[in-house]
Design a protein around this motif. Structure first.
Motif, PDB file in Angstrom:
ATOM      1  N   ALA A 154       6.511   3.379  -8.437  1.00 15.97           N
ATOM      2  CA  ALA A 154       7.469   2.276  -8.506  1.00 15.97           C
ATOM      3  C   ALA A 154       6.875   0.979  -7.971  1.00 15.97           C
ATOM      4  N   ALA A 155       5.973   1.089  -6.995  1.00 17.45           N
ATOM      5  CA  ALA A 155       5.343  -0.089  -6.414  1.00 17.45           C
ATOM      6  C   ALA A 155       4.048  -0.476  -7.127  1.00 17.45           C
ATOM      7  N   ASN A 156       3.732   0.218  -8.233  1.00 16.56           N
ATOM      8  CA  ASN A 156       2.508  -0.058  -9.002  1.00 16.56           C
ATOM      9  C   ASN A 156       1.257   0.017  -8.122  1.00 16.56           C
ATOM     10  N   LEU A 157       1.199   1.043  -7.284  1.00 17.28           N
ATOM     11  CA  LEU A 157       0.074   1.195  -6.371  1.00 17.28           C
ATOM     12  C   LEU A 157      -1.004   2.140  -6.888  1.00 17.28           C
ATOM     13  N   PHE A 158      -0.825   2.660  -8.093  1.00 18.02           N
ATOM     14  CA  PHE A 158      -1.829   3.577  -8.628  1.00 18.02           C
ATOM     15  C   PHE A 158      -2.317   3.076  -9.982  1.00 18.02           C
ATOM     16  N   ASP A 159      -3.634   2.934 -10.090  1.00 18.18           N
ATOM     17  CA  ASP A 159      -4.269   2.526 -11.339  1.00 18.18           C
ATOM     18  C   ASP A 159      -4.982   3.738 -11.932  1.00 18.18           C
ATOM     19  N   GLU A 160      -4.738   4.022 -13.207  1.00 21.29           N
ATOM     20  CA  GLU A 160      -5.285   5.231 -13.815  1.00 21.29           C
ATOM     21  C   GLU A 160      -6.800   5.229 -13.893  1.00 21.29           C
ATOM     22  N   ARG A 161      -7.426   4.078 -13.786  1.00 19.97           N
ATOM     23  CA  ARG A 161      -8.897   4.040 -13.793  1.00 19.97           C
ATOM     24  C   ARG A 161      -9.451   3.972 -12.374  1.00 19.97           C
ATOM     25  N   LYS A 162      -8.885   3.141 -11.528  1.00 20.91           N
ATOM     26  CA  LYS A 162      -9.463   2.884 -10.204  1.00 20.91           C
ATOM     27  C   LYS A 162      -8.884   3.736  -9.095  1.00 20.91           C
ATOM     28  N   GLY A 163      -7.616   4.177  -9.224  1.00 24.17           N
ATOM     29  CA  GLY A 163      -6.994   4.940  -8.148  1.00 24.17           C
ATOM     30  C   GLY A 163      -5.986   4.129  -7.374  1.00 24.17           C
ATOM     31  N   TYR A 164      -5.890   4.396  -6.075  1.00 28.13           N
ATOM     32  CA  TYR A 164      -4.879   3.779  -5.221  1.00 28.13           C
ATOM     33  C   TYR A 164      -5.206   2.317  -4.981  1.00 28.13           C
ATOM     34  N   LEU A 165      -4.214   1.432  -5.138  1.00 24.10           N
ATOM     35  CA  LEU A 165      -4.441   0.008  -5.027  1.00 24.10           C
ATOM     36  C   LEU A 165      -3.913  -0.603  -3.740  1.00 24.10           C
ATOM     37  N   GLY A 166      -3.185   0.171  -2.963  1.00 16.75           N
ATOM     38  CA  GLY A 166      -2.575  -0.351  -1.751  1.00 16.75           C
ATOM     39  C   GLY A 166      -3.466  -0.178  -0.544  1.00 16.75           C
ATOM     40  N   CYS A 167      -3.008  -0.756   0.562  1.00 14.08           N
ATOM     41  CA  CYS A 167      -3.747  -0.623   1.806  1.00 14.08           C
ATOM     42  C   CYS A 167      -2.991   0.230   2.805  1.00 14.08           C
ATOM     43  N   CYS A 168      -1.727   0.467   2.533  1.00 17.15           N
ATOM     44  CA  CYS A 168      -0.917   1.229   3.472  1.00 17.15           C
ATOM     45  C   CYS A 168       0.291   1.770   2.736  1.00 17.15           C
ATOM     46  N   TRP A 169       1.069   2.609   3.438  1.00 18.57           N
ATOM     47  CA  TRP A 169       2.261   3.173   2.817  1.00 18.57           C
ATOM     48  C   TRP A 169       3.336   2.122   2.792  1.00 18.57           C
TER      49      TRP A 169
ATOM     50  N   LEU B 166      -4.085  12.029  -2.006  1.00 17.49           N
ATOM     51  CA  LEU B 166      -3.681  13.028  -1.021  1.00 17.49           C
ATOM     52  C   LEU B 166      -2.235  13.482  -1.189  1.00 17.49           C
ATOM     53  N   VAL B 167      -1.554  12.981  -2.208  1.00 13.85           N
ATOM     54  CA  VAL B 167      -0.204  13.461  -2.496  1.00 13.85           C
ATOM     55  C   VAL B 167      -0.300  14.850  -3.114  1.00 13.85           C
ATOM     56  N   ASP B 168       0.330  15.808  -2.474  1.00 10.41           N
ATOM     57  CA  ASP B 168       0.346  17.202  -2.925  1.00 10.41           C
ATOM     58  C   ASP B 168       1.819  17.621  -2.968  1.00 10.41           C
ATOM     59  N   ILE B 169       2.376  17.719  -4.164  1.00 17.67           N
ATOM     60  CA  ILE B 169       3.820  17.874  -4.297  1.00 17.67           C
ATOM     61  C   ILE B 169       4.241  19.330  -4.158  1.00 17.67           C
ATOM     62  N   ASP B 170       4.800  19.630  -2.998  1.00 15.20           N
ATOM     63  CA  ASP B 170       5.362  20.948  -2.723  1.00 15.20           C
ATOM     64  C   ASP B 170       6.833  20.869  -2.341  1.00 15.20           C
ATOM     65  N   HIS B 171       7.243  19.704  -1.810  1.00 14.96           N
ATOM     66  CA  HIS B 171       8.609  19.548  -1.323  1.00 14.96           C
ATOM     67  C   HIS B 171       9.193  18.238  -1.836  1.00 14.96           C
ATOM     68  N   ALA B 172      10.495  18.066  -1.637  1.00 11.76           N
ATOM     69  CA  ALA B 172      11.194  16.897  -2.157  1.00 11.76           C
ATOM     70  C   ALA B 172      10.603  15.595  -1.626  1.00 11.76           C
ATOM     71  N   GLU B 173      10.198  15.576  -0.358  1.00  9.24           N
ATOM     72  CA  GLU B 173       9.646  14.347   0.209  1.00  9.24           C
ATOM     73  C   GLU B 173       8.305  13.975  -0.425  1.00  9.24           C
ATOM     74  N   ASP B 174       7.551  14.972  -0.869  1.00  5.87           N
ATOM     75  CA  ASP B 174       6.288  14.691  -1.560  1.00  5.87           C
ATOM     76  C   ASP B 174       6.546  14.016  -2.898  1.00  5.87           C
ATOM     77  N   LEU B 175       7.540  14.509  -3.618  1.00  5.76           N
ATOM     78  CA  LEU B 175       7.891  13.910  -4.905  1.00  5.76           C
ATOM     79  C   LEU B 175       8.401  12.491  -4.705  1.00  5.76           C
ATOM     80  N   LEU B 176       9.200  12.269  -3.674  1.00  5.08           N
ATOM     81  CA  LEU B 176       9.698  10.930  -3.379  1.00  5.08           C
ATOM     82  C   LEU B 176       8.545   9.984  -3.086  1.00  5.08           C
ATOM     83  N   ARG B 177       7.544  10.445  -2.338  1.00  2.00           N
ATOM     84  CA  ARG B 177       6.370   9.621  -2.031  1.00  2.00           C
ATOM     85  C   ARG B 177       5.633   9.245  -3.308  1.00  2.00           C
ATOM     86  N   ALA B 178       5.468  10.202  -4.209  1.00  2.00           N
ATOM     87  CA  ALA B 178       4.786   9.926  -5.475  1.00  2.00           C
ATOM     88  C   ALA B 178       5.562   8.914  -6.307  1.00  2.00           C
ATOM     89  N   ARG B 179       6.871   9.043  -6.324  1.00  2.00           N
ATOM     90  CA  ARG B 179       7.695   8.102  -7.086  1.00  2.00           C
ATOM     91  C   ARG B 179       7.614   6.693  -6.503  1.00  2.00           C
TER      92      ARG B 179
END
Length: 223
Positions: free
Chosen positions: A208-223, A191-204
């Motif tokens: 940085a927290a290794n919460l995204f797996d290129e095969r499975k997707g999001y690995l976390g349970c919360c922000w 659901l990250v849609d980068i249009d503004h600086a805060e969106d890019l910060l969220r993606a980074r």
């Protein structure tokens, strides 16, 4: 006409919210490279083409493995330009070069998190004879207010759930077809849609927290 799927990554040079957005760094590579990488890794996608009017973006696209077999006219890369016009131009340009895919999909760089399992499913659907394949996200029902300020939802809106189109993946068949397929996107990375600086910060932060797996997707349970 080929039997494969064409991936179009629309990446114009202008951006209101984030100047030069498509070239900004995310995880050590430019933003558009994430869409290119997802497409290159997906079975069924036979070509990955970037549509841009910008020479710097074209150079970066080639560096990360995409094709830039034509340049988009500047008149189709303005803030008010329609994406459908850029798609039509891309398909016409490729047809003029002798290439006509069975279907195409759009992968905007503003959505950097597309995992392989999802891409494999959606690409397969696009080649199975569906007229359109798309992603949607859940939305809250509209709340109405009484004259006294109290809130209510009309009975016809109480059933739910409700969804709206979400452009993480949009595909269309170029041969006659009638069925339609949608997949809900609900994980925080998707659901990250980068249009503004805060969106890019969220993606980074996700990377940085290794919460995204290129095969499975999001690995976390919360922000």
């Amino acid at each position: 006409m080929t039997s494969g799927l064409l991936a179009i990554v629309p990446a114009r040079g202008g951006s209101k919210g984030l100047p030069r957005k498509n070239l900004l760094d995310l995880g050590g590579k430019p933003l558009l490279a994430h869409s290119i990488a997802a497409a290159l890794a997906t079975p069924g996608i036979e070509r990955v083409v970037v549509s841009t009017e910008d020479e710097e973006i074209a150079s970066a696209a080639k560096e990360w493995g995409a094709e830039v077999p034509f340049m988009r006219p500047a008149g189709l890369a303005r803030d008010e330009s329609l994406l459908s016009e850029a798609v039509e131009h891309a398909l016409e340009a490729l047809a003029g070069q002798g290439y006509r895919p069975r279907a195409y999909c759009l992968l905007p760089p503003s959505h950097p998190f597309r995992h392989l399992e999802m891409m494999e499913e959606l690409a397969a659907r696009a080649l199975e004879g569906f007229a359109t394949v798309g992603t949607v996200r859940r939305m809250a029902p509209r709340i109405y207010f009484e004259p006294d300020g109290s809130r209510y939802a009309p009975p016809e809106l109480e059933q739910g759930p409700y969804f709206r189109p979400y452009g993480l993946f949009t595909a269309a068949s170029l041969v006659p077809a009638s069925r339609h397929f949608t997949r809900e996107i609900s994980d925080p990375a998707g659901l990250v849609d980068i249009d503004h600086a805060e969106d890019l910060l969220r993606a980074r932060r996700i990377l940085a927290a290794n919460l995204f797996d290129e095969r499975k997707g999001y690995l976390g349970c919360c922000w």
